[in-house]
Scaffold this motif. Structure first.
Motif, mmCIF file in Angstrom:
data_model
loop_
_atom_site.group_PDB
_atom_site.id
_atom_site.type_symbol
_atom_site.label_atom_id
_atom_site.label_comp_id
_atom_site.label_asym_id
_atom_site.label_seq_id
_atom_site.Cartn_x
_atom_site.Cartn_y
_atom_site.Cartn_z
ATOM 1 N N LEU A 90 0.878 -1.280 0.105
ATOM 2 C CA LEU A 90 -0.042 -0.114 -0.046
ATOM 3 C C LEU A 90 0.973 1.287 0.086
ATOM 4 O O LEU A 90 0.677 2.260 -0.683
ATOM 5 N N GLY A 91 2.068 1.461 0.866
ATOM 6 C CA GLY A 91 2.714 2.488 0.671
ATOM 7 C C GLY A 91 3.287 2.861 -0.664
ATOM 8 O O GLY A 91 3.218 3.989 -0.872
ATOM 9 N N GLN A 92 3.933 1.804 -1.245
ATOM 10 C CA GLN A 92 4.506 2.283 -2.516
ATOM 11 C C GLN A 92 3.284 2.683 -3.556
ATOM 12 O O GLN A 92 3.723 3.756 -4.370
ATOM 13 N N GLY A 93 2.253 1.905 -3.471
ATOM 14 C CA GLY A 93 1.190 2.348 -4.376
ATOM 15 C C GLY A 93 0.732 3.888 -4.194
ATOM 16 O O GLY A 93 0.383 4.478 -5.094
ATOM 17 N N VAL A 94 0.424 4.054 -2.812
ATOM 18 C CA VAL A 94 -0.196 5.230 -2.402
ATOM 19 C C VAL A 94 1.226 6.741 -3.176
ATOM 20 O O VAL A 94 0.800 7.460 -3.594
ATOM 21 N N GLY A 95 2.210 6.120 -2.699
ATOM 22 C CA GLY A 95 3.540 7.096 -2.987
ATOM 23 C C GLY A 95 3.297 7.536 -4.621
ATOM 24 O O GLY A 95 3.790 8.567 -5.139
ATOM 25 N N ILE A 96 3.182 6.255 -5.486
ATOM 26 C CA ILE A 96 3.442 6.450 -7.058
ATOM 27 C C ILE A 96 2.215 7.459 -7.276
ATOM 28 O O ILE A 96 2.248 8.293 -8.325
ATOM 29 N N SER A 97 0.994 7.001 -6.746
ATOM 30 C CA SER A 97 -0.280 7.778 -6.916
ATOM 31 C C SER A 97 -0.163 9.501 -6.770
ATOM 32 O O SER A 97 -0.850 10.258 -7.564
ATOM 33 N N LEU A 98 0.500 9.420 -5.589
ATOM 34 C CA LEU A 98 0.668 10.977 -5.006
ATOM 35 C C LEU A 98 1.692 12.005 -6.270
ATOM 36 O O LEU A 98 1.293 13.025 -6.617
ATOM 37 N N VAL A 99 2.503 11.093 -6.709
ATOM 38 C CA VAL A 99 3.456 11.927 -7.895
ATOM 39 C C VAL A 99 2.445 12.164 -8.951
ATOM 40 O O VAL A 99 2.614 13.207 -9.840
ATOM 41 N N ALA A 100 1.546 11.110 -9.607
ATOM 42 C CA ALA A 100 0.720 11.308 -10.627
ATOM 43 C C ALA A 100 -0.354 12.699 -10.280
ATOM 44 O O ALA A 100 -0.658 13.266 -10.772
ATOM 45 N N ALA A 101 -0.741 12.616 -8.897
ATOM 46 C CA ALA A 101 -1.559 13.692 -8.685
ATOM 47 C C ALA A 101 -0.846 15.124 -8.624
ATOM 48 O O ALA A 101 -1.606 15.964 -9.161
ATOM 49 N N GLY A 102 0.395 15.021 -8.511
ATOM 50 C CA GLY A 102 1.106 16.273 -8.631
ATOM 51 C C GLY A 102 1.023 16.711 -10.308
ATOM 52 O O GLY A 102 1.051 18.052 -10.667
ATOM 53 N N ILE A 103 1.315 15.706 -10.884
ATOM 54 C CA ILE A 103 1.297 16.303 -12.510
ATOM 55 C C ILE A 103 -0.177 16.684 -12.975
ATOM 56 O O ILE A 103 -0.083 17.792 -13.430
ATOM 57 N N ASN A 104 -1.092 15.958 -12.459
ATOM 58 C CA ASN A 104 -2.594 16.596 -12.773
ATOM 59 C C ASN A 104 -2.843 17.849 -12.186
ATOM 60 O O ASN A 104 -3.654 18.675 -12.742
ATOM 61 N N LEU A 105 -2.319 17.995 -11.137
ATOM 62 C CA LEU A 105 -2.652 19.299 -10.337
ATOM 63 C C LEU A 105 -2.191 20.817 -11.302
ATOM 64 O O LEU A 105 -2.742 21.645 -11.449
ATOM 65 N N ALA A 106 -0.854 20.350 -11.573
ATOM 66 C CA ALA A 106 -0.079 21.375 -12.517
ATOM 67 C C ALA A 106 -0.933 21.873 -13.726
ATOM 68 O O ALA A 106 -1.301 22.810 -14.174
ATOM 69 N N VAL A 107 -1.360 20.604 -14.481
ATOM 70 C CA VAL A 107 -1.790 20.587 -15.692
ATOM 71 C C VAL A 107 -3.589 21.145 -15.512
ATOM 72 O O VAL A 107 -3.757 22.239 -16.275
ATOM 73 N N ALA A 108 -4.152 20.817 -14.622
ATOM 74 C CA ALA A 108 -5.470 21.215 -14.161
ATOM 75 C C ALA A 108 -5.626 22.849 -14.154
ATOM 76 O O ALA A 108 -6.314 23.386 -14.727
ATOM 77 N N ARG A 109 -4.613 23.274 -13.372
ATOM 78 C CA ARG A 109 -4.546 24.721 -12.973
ATOM 79 C C ARG A 109 -4.337 25.503 -14.232
ATOM 80 O O ARG A 109 -4.914 26.390 -14.581
ATOM 81 N N LEU A 110 -3.422 24.900 -15.343
ATOM 82 C CA LEU A 110 -3.194 25.630 -16.470
ATOM 83 C C LEU A 110 -4.442 25.660 -17.219
ATOM 84 O O LEU A 110 -4.700 26.566 -17.957
ATOM 85 N N LEU A 111 -5.198 24.487 -17.612
ATOM 86 C CA LEU A 111 -6.111 24.441 -18.193
ATOM 87 C C LEU A 111 -7.395 25.335 -17.997
ATOM 88 O O LEU A 111 -8.179 26.028 -18.587
ATOM 89 N N ILE A 112 -7.724 25.555 -16.562
ATOM 90 C CA ILE A 112 -9.075 26.175 -16.069
ATOM 91 C C ILE A 112 -8.541 27.519 -16.301
ATOM 92 O O ILE A 112 -9.208 28.297 -16.902
ATOM 93 N N LYS A 113 -7.328 27.988 -15.862
ATOM 94 C CA LYS A 113 -6.808 29.260 -16.431
ATOM 95 C C LYS A 113 -7.005 29.579 -17.596
ATOM 96 O O LYS A 113 -7.551 30.782 -18.127
ATOM 97 N N ALA A 114 -6.554 28.925 -18.647
ATOM 98 C CA ALA A 114 -6.554 29.270 -20.084
ATOM 99 C C ALA A 114 -8.090 29.206 -20.551
ATOM 100 O O ALA A 114 -8.608 30.100 -21.231
ATOM 101 N N GLY A 115 -8.727 28.259 -20.102
ATOM 102 C CA GLY A 115 -10.381 28.194 -20.637
ATOM 103 C C GLY A 115 -10.967 29.275 -20.032
ATOM 104 O O GLY A 115 -11.984 29.823 -20.845
ATOM 105 N N ARG A 116 -10.871 29.849 -18.896
ATOM 106 C CA ARG A 116 -11.695 31.008 -18.315
ATOM 107 C C ARG A 116 -11.172 32.316 -19.017
ATOM 108 O O ARG A 116 -12.104 33.067 -19.554
ATOM 109 N N GLU A 117 -9.792 32.445 -19.437
ATOM 110 C CA GLU A 117 -9.507 33.520 -20.140
ATOM 111 C C GLU A 117 -9.821 33.624 -21.530
ATOM 112 O O GLU A 117 -10.035 34.776 -22.104
ATOM 113 N N ASN A 118 -10.197 32.545 -22.013
ATOM 114 C CA ASN A 118 -10.601 32.432 -23.534
ATOM 115 C C ASN A 118 -11.887 31.931 -23.630
ATOM 116 O O ASN A 118 -12.394 31.740 -24.956
#
Length: 308
Positions: free
Chosen positions: A111-139
């Motif tokens: 479980l520990g290794q699985g959760v750690g890998i998932s949190l890395v994936a969450a960091g990627i999604n967080l950065a991309v999500a903020r960019l997409l929402i910002k660009a979508g609202r501006e345009n």
């Protein structure tokens, strides 16, 4: 920003989806957690919706033609609708998996290794999500906003899974695993429902935002001291595009040229205040009672400051 430029955000979303799918499937393979499986399935949906977003932006960028005189911007709503439908469907599928795991429990592993890998994936999604929402609202691009919100829901899902599995690891309560998955599924169903609702409103030609409408009213009221009134003000939005039509009432003694000039000035100022706006104006003599007899426009805003 043009739709061609906005497509780079769709490609970014596709790259993020491929990365997170790989990471989360690895996390599930290590742990055998249905909670982490539900998280991985959401990333598979991310990939499908990113593709649909890219296709919709490519279609929306096409210029107007004889069959689509107002352009192709409504293609974005089909992408957001598909996103909502897939998210909702994923929620239902996860609920079924959670019930099956509840009825037939299976042992969990790393479980520990699985959760750690998932949190890395969450960091990627967080950065991309903020960019997409910002660009979508501006345009004013609903397809990017929908995709960004979907990725953001994925981020919260992963954090929730990580927290809950940490509790599972501390307590040994394996029934928490299917419960976590079911809660995630309900959240996905709610997100999907909201996206489908927003898509329906867009396809039904909903009015522009109150803030944008206030900008247009400010322009119209500015010309009232010059003898210009208005009624039958109608607005709608289609993706990035905004449309407004209004009847301008001017003194009957004015020449056609003077009425045309004032209408052009009003339309130009409207376009300056509201981006991507198309304007349609109709000139009428304010003294003629017939100019108020637009029966089909009765439910709409009929008058300006000095009207009836």
């Amino acid at each position: 920003m043009s739709n061609h430029s906005l497509k780079k955000y769709a490609w970014l979303s596709i790259a993020a989806a491929v990365s997170t799918i790989t990471l989360k499937l690895l996390a599930y393979w290590l742990s055998n957690s249905v909670g982490l499986l539900s998280d991985a399935l959401e990333s598979v949906i991310n990939f499908a919706t990113a593709i649909s977003t890219l296709v919709s932006l490519a279609i929306a960028a096409l210029p107007p033609d004889q069959e689509h005189a107002y352009g192709h911007t409504k293609a974005e709503y089909f992408a957001s609708g598909l996103t909502g439908l897939l998210i909702f469907g994923a929620g239902v599928a996860i609920i079924i998996s959670a019930v099956q795991r509840w009825l037939a429990p299976e042992p969990l592993a790393l479980l520990g290794q699985g959760v750690g890998i998932s949190l890395v994936a969450a960091g990627i999604n967080l950065a991309v999500a903020r960019l997409l929402i910002k660009a979508g609202r501006e345009n004013h691009t609903i397809a990017l906003i929908a995709e960004g919100k979907h990725l953001m829901s994925d981020v919260w899902t992963t954090f929730g899974v990580a927290l809950s599995i940490g509790l599972l690891w501390l307590t040994g309560w394996e029934w928490l695993d299917p419960l976590i998955a079911a809660l995630i599924a309900l959240q996905l169903c709610w997100t999907g429902f909201n996206l489908l609702r927003d898509t329906a409103f867009g396809l039904m030609d909903s009015a522009i935002s109150p803030e944008e409408l206030e900008q247009l009213l400010g322009v119209l009221k500015k010309y009232h001291p010059e003898g210009v009134d208005y009624h039958a003000l109608r607005t709608r939005q289609s993706g990035q595009r905004r449309f407004v039509s209004v009847h301008l009432q001017v003194p009957g003694r004015w020449t056609v040229q003077r009425g045309h000039d004032i209408a052009e000035k009003i339309a130009e100022e409207m376009r300056e205040r509201v981006p991507n706006l198309s304007t349609f104006t109709h000139i009428e003599p304010v003294e003629d009672p017939a100019s108020w007899d637009d029966v089909e426009l009765e439910p709409l805003q009929r008058t300006g400051q000095g009207g009836k």
